[in-house]
Write an enzyme that holds these catalytic residues in place. Structure first.
Site, PDB file in Angstrom:
ATOM      1  N   ASP A  34     -20.663  62.803   0.145  1.00  0.00           N
ATOM      2  CA  ASP A  34     -20.435  61.704  -0.010  1.00  0.00           C
ATOM      3  C   ASP A  34     -18.573  61.242  -0.567  1.00  0.00           C
ATOM      4  OD1 ASP A  34     -20.144  58.541  -0.195  1.00  0.00           O
ATOM      5  OD2 ASP A  34     -21.207  58.807  -2.141  1.00  0.00           O
ATOM      6  N   HIS A  51     -14.353  61.937   8.008  1.00  0.00           N
ATOM      7  CA  HIS A  51     -15.621  62.636   8.232  1.00  0.00           C
ATOM      8  C   HIS A  51     -15.972  64.369   8.942  1.00  0.00           C
ATOM      9  CE1 HIS A  51     -18.080  59.095   7.536  1.00  0.00           C
ATOM     10  NE2 HIS A  51     -18.304  58.114   9.120  1.00  0.00           N
ATOM     11  N   LEU A 145     -29.136  82.873   5.605  1.00  0.00           N
ATOM     12  CA  LEU A 145     -29.666  81.675   4.626  1.00  0.00           C
ATOM     13  C   LEU A 145     -30.173  80.325   5.277  1.00  0.00           C
ATOM     14  CD1 LEU A 145     -28.233  79.133   2.878  1.00  0.00           C
ATOM     15  CD2 LEU A 145     -26.535  78.922   4.539  1.00  0.00           C
TER      16      LEU A 145
HETATM   17  C1  FPP Z   1     -21.032  59.965   3.494  1.00  0.00           C
HETATM   18  O1  FPP Z   1     -19.376  59.658   3.028  1.00  0.00           O
HETATM   19  C2  FPP Z   1     -21.472  60.757   4.237  1.00  0.00           C
HETATM   20  C3  FPP Z   1     -21.209  60.534   5.890  1.00  0.00           C
HETATM   21  C4  FPP Z   1     -22.374  59.303   5.726  1.00  0.00           C
HETATM   22  C5  FPP Z   1     -21.721  61.664   6.795  1.00  0.00           C
HETATM   23  C6  FPP Z   1     -21.513  62.642   6.142  1.00  0.00           C
HETATM   24  C7  FPP Z   1     -20.905  63.190   7.809  1.00  0.00           C
HETATM   25  C8  FPP Z   1     -20.714  64.769   7.735  1.00  0.00           C
HETATM   26  C9  FPP Z   1     -20.104  65.741   6.169  1.00  0.00           C
HETATM   27  C10 FPP Z   1     -19.423  65.363   8.327  1.00  0.00           C
HETATM   28  C11 FPP Z   1     -20.808  65.844   9.640  1.00  0.00           C
HETATM   29  C12 FPP Z   1     -21.867  66.342   9.378  1.00  0.00           C
HETATM   30  C13 FPP Z   1     -22.461  67.021   9.819  1.00  0.00           C
HETATM   31  C14 FPP Z   1     -23.369  67.920   9.627  1.00  0.00           C
HETATM   32  C15 FPP Z   1     -21.560  68.210  11.195  1.00  0.00           C
HETATM   33  P1  FPP Z   1     -18.860  57.971   2.836  1.00  0.00           P
HETATM   34  O2  FPP Z   1     -19.012  57.445   5.057  1.00  0.00           O
HETATM   35  O3  FPP Z   1     -20.398  57.394   2.946  1.00  0.00           O
HETATM   36  O4  FPP Z   1     -17.993  58.004   2.119  1.00  0.00           O
HETATM   37  P2  FPP Z   1     -17.516  56.742   0.925  1.00  0.00           P
HETATM   38  O5  FPP Z   1     -18.529  56.801  -0.004  1.00  0.00           O
HETATM   39  O6  FPP Z   1     -16.241  57.065   0.279  1.00  0.00           O
HETATM   40  O7  FPP Z   1     -17.408  55.404   2.124  1.00  0.00           O
END
Ligand code: FPP
Length: 256
Positions: A34, A51, A145
């Site tokens: 997050d 991201h 893993l």
């Molecule tokens: C939460 O941050 C994160 C996500 C909804 C997406 C997670 C994706 C990645 C880590 C990148 C791609 C993943 C892979 C497996 C290649 P948020 O966008 O909700 O952040 P915020 O709460 O600060 O708005």
């Protein structure tokens, strides 16, 4: 980084020596990644930059898990609720996933990583589903893993689907309701065959489970970190493992 869980009051060192269970190393670590959006906002960058950096943190985390001997790592990459985000962000996220699968597959194979995916994959484009299946197949023989990526995943959906399949099996006469126990129920979940997570980490300072592994995390320890996901690295992973090792797990039993 700070580990925001307050340390639990525990027995004194003197009484701990003989009576407390020995801390076991975490076998399965699950992570709610997050804070990508906040990381980007703090730098006046578009969310996609967060991201993108988050995908680099995924790579570091896999390396850290391999380095620390954790056998199972589950990452919450896209929740069933995330489909409500603006179409442009969904396209960015699915694009990153596509790119990740293509650029990292060889590395995963070389490092002995077995990839599994859980969630409602039907909602993704057919080419992504094909890439995911191909990656699961190509890494299926690995065991160093076990990496599970939760995509379009929602734990309540998963539990309802299990209940539906159980009801159908019972109606068909293939399952005796009286014989249903926790182990049998769990065998209908997307995580069938996987150990339950010992440790759930959430980054960004939020302290919620957000519909992630509700059944499976029944006895998990939780570590909430004040670090945004794109900044997460081996040092945070190790710190969370250390915090886990310091805790005393009783699974509801009284201390002996
Ligand atoms: C939460 O941050 C994160 C996500 C909804 C997406 C997670 C994706 C990645 C880590 C990148 C791609 C993943 C892979 C497996 C290649 P948020 O966008 O909700 O952040 P915020 O709460 O600060 O708005």
């Amino acid at each position: 980084m700070s580990v925001t869980n307050r340390p639990r009051p525990g027995p004194s060192a003197a009484s701990t020596a003989d009576t407390a269970p020995k801390p076991a190393a975490a076998r399965h670590v699950a992570i709610i990644m997050d804070g990508n959006g906040r990381w980007a906002a703090a730098r006046k960058l578009p969310r996609v930059a967060g991201h993108r950096e988050g995908a680099r943190a995924v790579r570091r985390t896999i390396e850290a898990a391999i380095g620390s001997g954790v056998g199972w790592l589950t990452l919450y990459a896209f929740s069933s609720e995330n489909w409500r985000r603006p179409v442009t962000e969904i396209l960015d996220l699915t694009g990153l996933l596509r790119q990740y699968l293509r650029s990292e597959l060889e590395e995963l194979k070389a490092n002995g990583v077995r990839l599994r995916v859980i969630g409602d994959l039907q909602r993704f484009d057919p080419d992504i589903r094909r890439d995911l299946e191909a990656a699961e197949h190509a890494t299926g023989g690995n065991a160093r893993l076990n990496l599970t990526i939760a995509l379009s995943y929602g734990s309540r959906d998963e539990i309802v689907a299990a209940a539906r399949a159980i009801a159908e099996a019972a109606v068909a006469g293939a399952l005796d309701p009286a014989a249903l126990d926790e182990a049998r129920f769990a065998s209908f979940l997307a995580t069938a065959g996987m150990p339950d997570p010992d440790l759930v980490i959430r980054t960004s300072g939020e302290q919620r489970l957000s519909n992630f592994l509700l059944w499976q995390a029944a006895y998990a320890e939780f570590v909430f970190l004040d670090v945004l996901w794109p900044d997460f690295g081996a040092e945070h992973f190790e710190a969370a493992l250390g915090e886990y090792a310091r805790r005393e797990r009783r699974f509801g039993a009284r201390p002996v």
